[in-house]
Design a protein around this motif. Structure first.
Motif, PDB file in Angstrom:
ATOM      1  N   LEU A 126      -3.776  -6.747  -5.245  1.00 17.61           N
ATOM      2  CA  LEU A 126      -2.718  -5.764  -5.021  1.00 17.61           C
ATOM      3  C   LEU A 126      -3.163  -4.690  -4.029  1.00 17.61           C
ATOM      4  N   GLN A 127      -4.412  -4.226  -4.159  1.00 18.27           N
ATOM      5  CA  GLN A 127      -4.940  -3.240  -3.210  1.00 18.27           C
ATOM      6  C   GLN A 127      -5.006  -3.830  -1.799  1.00 18.27           C
ATOM      7  N   ASN A 128      -5.446  -5.077  -1.679  1.00 23.58           N
ATOM      8  CA  ASN A 128      -5.501  -5.729  -0.369  1.00 23.58           C
ATOM      9  C   ASN A 128      -4.104  -5.852   0.232  1.00 23.58           C
ATOM     10  N   PHE A 129      -3.105  -6.226  -0.581  1.00 27.56           N
ATOM     11  CA  PHE A 129      -1.739  -6.354  -0.100  1.00 27.56           C
ATOM     12  C   PHE A 129      -1.208  -5.008   0.390  1.00 27.56           C
ATOM     13  N   ASN A 130      -1.429  -3.962  -0.387  1.00 30.04           N
ATOM     14  CA  ASN A 130      -0.948  -2.635   0.003  1.00 30.04           C
ATOM     15  C   ASN A 130      -1.582  -2.167   1.311  1.00 30.04           C
TER      16      ASN A 130
END
Length: 149
Positions: free
Chosen positions: A78-82
């Protein structure tokens, strides 16, 4: 035997006087520095000795010793996507702003562009140079650079 003893005493006395008098003006030599550390030109064979000495005298401990990530921050998907989404949006914003400050001939034109978060000013400073100033409206941070017009 007495003559030999006197001669030895006289020789010892002469040697002692010469030693007390010190070296003459022509006996001095220049000091020469020889580095020990191989990083500074010393003998490469000294490296192991110096490293082992440093390890033996090191009293500091690494608080992160034993961690497997080697200082690399691990992120959730999720952090990578954001972060990817944020970079994509900023890239589109930069493309939009650059199209607004480019003229029909493809050259930058002086002016100011205002967004919610940034103020971008293009100033003609002469001699074919433009100064581009970006101000972060939230923090007040300023970035400037120059380009050929």
């Amino acid at each position: 035997m007495r003559k030999t003893s006197n001669m030895l005493r006289a020789g010892a006395l002469a040697t002692a006087c010469a030693m007390l008098a010190g070296p003459g003006p022509g006996a001095a030599t220049e000091l020469v520095y020889y580095p020990l550390n191989p990083s500074f030109g010393g003998n490469p064979l000294n490296g192991t000795v110096l490293l082992n000495s440093a390890i033996a005298t090191n009293r500091h401990t690494d608080p992160d010793a034993g961690r497997d990530d080697i200082g690399i921050e691990t992120k959730t998907p999720l952090q990578n996507f954001n972060e990817t989404l944020e970079r994509s949006i900023l890239s589109r914003l930069a493309a939009s702003v650059s199209s607004q400050i480019l003229g029909d001939d493809g050259k930058f034109r002086p002016g100011t562009i205002q967004t919610d978060n940034f103020t971008i000013t293009v100033t003609d400073i002469g001699n074919g140079l433009l100064k581009i100033t970006t101000i972060d409206n939230l923090t007040g941070a300023i970035t400037e650079f120059q380009v050929n017009s």
